[in-house]
Design an enzyme around this catalytic site. Structure first.
Site, PDB file in Angstrom:
ATOM      1  CD  GLU A  77      -2.802  -1.225   2.435  1.00 32.08           C
ATOM      2  OE1 GLU A  77      -2.671  -0.346   3.296  1.00 32.08           O
ATOM      3  OE2 GLU A  77      -3.629  -2.146   2.507  1.00 32.08           O
ATOM      4  CG  ASN A 119      -0.712  -7.131  -1.205  1.00 33.80           C
ATOM      5  OD1 ASN A 119      -1.355  -7.709  -2.086  1.00 33.80           O
ATOM      6  ND2 ASN A 119      -1.109  -7.090   0.056  1.00 33.80           N
ATOM      7  CG  HIS A 164      -9.782  -5.952   1.283  1.00 38.59           C
ATOM      8  ND1 HIS A 164      -9.968  -7.116   1.998  1.00 38.59           N
ATOM      9  CD2 HIS A 164      -8.477  -5.634   1.430  1.00 38.59           C
ATOM     10  CE1 HIS A 164      -8.831  -7.481   2.560  1.00 38.59           C
ATOM     11  NE2 HIS A 164      -7.898  -6.605   2.222  1.00 38.59           N
ATOM     12  CD  GLU A 166      -4.520  -8.088   2.073  1.00 41.67           C
ATOM     13  OE1 GLU A 166      -5.382  -7.434   2.693  1.00 41.67           O
ATOM     14  OE2 GLU A 166      -3.319  -7.792   2.070  1.00 41.67           O
ATOM     15  CG  ASP A 186     -12.538  -9.175   2.558  1.00 42.02           C
ATOM     16  OD1 ASP A 186     -12.499  -8.208   1.771  1.00 42.02           O
ATOM     17  OD2 ASP A 186     -11.964  -9.162   3.655  1.00 42.02           O
TER      18      ASP A 186
HETATM   19  O1  LIG Z   1      -6.282  -4.020  17.031  1.00 36.90           O
HETATM   20  C1  LIG Z   1      -5.539  -4.574  15.978  1.00 36.90           C
HETATM   21  C2  LIG Z   1      -6.419  -4.807  14.797  1.00 36.90           C
HETATM   22  O2  LIG Z   1      -6.916  -3.578  14.293  1.00 36.90           O
HETATM   23  C3  LIG Z   1      -5.631  -5.492  13.701  1.00 36.90           C
HETATM   24  O3  LIG Z   1      -6.486  -5.746  12.633  1.00 36.90           O
HETATM   25  C4  LIG Z   1      -5.866  -6.197  11.477  1.00 36.90           C
HETATM   26  C5  LIG Z   1      -5.668  -5.047  10.518  1.00 36.90           C
HETATM   27  O4  LIG Z   1      -5.119  -5.527   9.305  1.00 36.90           O
HETATM   28  C6  LIG Z   1      -5.927  -6.520   8.652  1.00 36.90           C
HETATM   29  O5  LIG Z   1      -5.253  -6.927   7.487  1.00 36.90           O
HETATM   30  C7  LIG Z   1      -5.089  -5.908   6.502  1.00 36.90           C
HETATM   31  C8  LIG Z   1      -6.389  -5.694   5.752  1.00 36.90           C
HETATM   32  O6  LIG Z   1      -6.225  -5.220   4.444  1.00 36.90           O
HETATM   33  C9  LIG Z   1      -5.025  -4.694   3.960  1.00 36.90           C
HETATM   34  O7  LIG Z   1      -5.114  -3.337   4.151  1.00 36.90           O
HETATM   35  C10 LIG Z   1      -3.745  -5.192   4.569  1.00 36.90           C
HETATM   36  O8  LIG Z   1      -2.812  -5.598   3.586  1.00 36.90           O
HETATM   37  C11 LIG Z   1      -3.988  -6.310   5.565  1.00 36.90           C
HETATM   38  O9  LIG Z   1      -2.804  -6.565   6.299  1.00 36.90           O
HETATM   39  C12 LIG Z   1      -6.088  -7.716   9.545  1.00 36.90           C
HETATM   40  O10 LIG Z   1      -6.921  -8.652   8.916  1.00 36.90           O
HETATM   41  C13 LIG Z   1      -6.710  -7.278  10.846  1.00 36.90           C
HETATM   42  O11 LIG Z   1      -6.771  -8.371  11.738  1.00 36.90           O
HETATM   43  O12 LIG Z   1      -5.114  -6.708  14.201  1.00 36.90           O
HETATM   44  C14 LIG Z   1      -4.218  -6.554  15.294  1.00 36.90           C
HETATM   45  C15 LIG Z   1      -4.928  -5.893  16.426  1.00 36.90           C
HETATM   46  O13 LIG Z   1      -4.017  -5.650  17.470  1.00 36.90           O
END
Ligand SMILES: O[C@@H]1[C@@H](O)[C@H](O[C@@H]2CO[C@@H](O[C@@H]3CO[C@@H](O)[C@H](O)[C@H]3O)[C@H](O)[C@H]2O)OC[C@H]1O
Length: 425
Positions: free
Chosen positions: A157, A198, A234, A264, A266
């Site tokens: 990003e 990515n 996403h 990623e 969803d």
């Molecule tokens: O409190 C935090 C919690 O906010 C954190 O959440 C993660 C945030 O990143 C998510 O993945 C990203 C989602 O989309 C793209 O932007 C990125 O490339 C990804 O890395 C992840 O799924 C969440 O779990 O998790 C840790 C907690 O301490």
């Protein structure tokens, strides 16, 4: 034998997604992906979830998941929370699970503005020091996981929506050069890992996609290696780019000499999901899988966890969710699951046609654990000079704060880079 048959029938009848211990799964999301010529269908996961045995069983089913990606535990704030202090336990747990299951491991992510500890983001480092901090982080983490990650998301990003560089401590301090420097460092540590850029909202033609293509060119101009581009994907139900739009966008990257992956996936909707939203969501999943299927250099698809129970969406997008193929209770959503299955194409017939099919219930020996791809990516563009010292046209450091281990410092007044002295003159 009668008992086994009865058990199989019972499990099928109850809709359980678990594979009986002595029955070889002959179909699943990963089996179909591999049958379609892809390297994997995979899922993100996270450490806290692994204590849920039903969840773990589903994740470990290689008929569905041939690859796993740590959702958090390989990020900078997990790995190097304070300077020079590295903590690998969370990442190791997921890496070892991949080995145990015989799954590939996509490693995520080395350099990202988010989930970055304060000591980096507000460290006040100068150009040279931040480069050294970044290189040290990449080198330490990639050395720890050397030979274990078949993909690395090296930079995550780096772009704004308009395709310009995002403001981050890396960009603001080092300039755009932080990206090729990160890739050159990564390639020097684990030359066999596929190195990825990515990002999100790059799945469609437009300014941000063009910006990402420029990043590929930038890395190659530098003479560094980039193997792939990850499209996070996403998506939102009803706003997912069409299959043809995704295909043509992927092909724009492939023509630059990189492979691509959906990293990623969803597809979220307002919750609770209506039946019409689910019907549309099935089409959106099919379009996205179909796009990867149609592009030979699209190597695979990862969903960002497989169950709504552990999806990141509701915590970030208020009132939205229901984005994944398994529900909060770990039940398969038949419409979505079947849409993905069918989008990959038909199931293999006449016995195992792929390694995934033949190993769906049995983990292969540890020696195959890293499961490196045997598919080679396209040769780098002719202008790339991957071998030898990293010295590039970019050495003319008037416009950027070029540094990369060479010496065009921030604020330097030099206009020309001298290869022999490796410095600005
Ligand atoms: O409190 C935090 C919690 O906010 C954190 O959440 C993660 C945030 O990143 C998510 O993945 C990203 C989602 O989309 C793209 O932007 C990125 O490339 C990804 O890395 C992840 O799924 C969440 O779990 O998790 C840790 C907690 O301490």
């Amino acid at each position: 034998m009668a008992f086994v048959t009865a058990l199989t029938v019972l499990l099928a009848a109850t809709g359980s997604s678990a594979t009986p211990f002595n029955r070889r799964a002959t179909d699943g999301l990963n089996i179909r992906a591999v049958a379609a010529g892809k390297q994997y269908f995979g899922s993100a996961t996270d450490n806290g979830e692994l204590s849920n045995s039903a969840y773990l069983s589903g994740l470990s089913n290689t008929a569905d998941f041939g690859q796993i990606t740590p959702g958090n535990s390989m990020k900078w704030d997990s790995i190097e929370p304070s300077r020079g202090s590295f903590s690998y336990s969370g990442g190791d747990t997921i890496q070892q699970l991949a080995v145990k299951n015989g799954q590939k491991l996509r490693c995520h992510t080395l350099v990202w503005h988010s989930q970055l500890p304060n000591w980096v983001s507000n460290g006040g480092f100068d150009n040279a020091t931040l480069i050294s901090v970044m290189k040290n982080h990449i080198t330490n983490e990639m050395t720890h996981y050397k030979g274990k990650c078949f993909h690395w998301d090296v930079v995550n990003e780096a772009l704004n929506e308009d395709g310009t560089f995002r403001s981050s401590v890396f960009y603001n301090t080092i300039g755009p050069a932080f990206i090729p420097i990160a890739f050159a460092t990564a390639a020097s540590v684990d030359p066999d890992a596929k190195l990825y850029y990515n990002d999100y909202n790059t799945e469609n033609a437009g300014s941000k996609s063009t910006g990402a293509q420029n990043i590929v060119k930038l890395i190659k101009q530098y003479g560094a290696k980039i193997d792939g581009v990850g499209f996070q994907s996403h998506f939102i139900v009803g706003s997912t780019p069409s299959q043809s739009a995704q295909v043509s966008n992927m092909n724009a990257f492939v023509s630059l000499g990189v492979e691509v992956a959906i990293t990623e996936l969803d597809i979220r909707t307002n919750t609770p999901a209506t039946s019409s939203a689910v019907a549309q969501q099935a089409k959106d999943y099919a379009a996205t899988i179909g796009a990867c299927k149609a592009v030979a250099k699209c190597v695979g698809v990862t969903i960002w966890d497989y169950t709504d129970k552990y999806s990141w969406i509701p915590g970030v997008f208020s009132g939205q969710g229901s984005a994944l193929p398994w529900d909060d209770n770990l039940n398969k959503k038949t419409d979505i699951y079947n849409a993905i299955l069918n989008a990959w194409g038909s199931a293999p017939t006449g016995g195992a046609t792929s390694s995934a099919a033949s190993s769906a219930t049995v983990a292969p020996p540890a020696s195959t654990s890293a499961v490196r791809s045997t598919t080679t990516s396209a040769a780098p563009a002719a202008t790339s000079s991957a071998a030898g010292p990293v010295v590039a046209k970019w050495g003319q450091c008037g416009g950027v704060n070029w540094n990369g281990g060479t010496v065009c410092e921030s604020g330097s007044s030099c206009t020309k880079f001298n290869d022999y002295y490796s410095q600005c003159i």
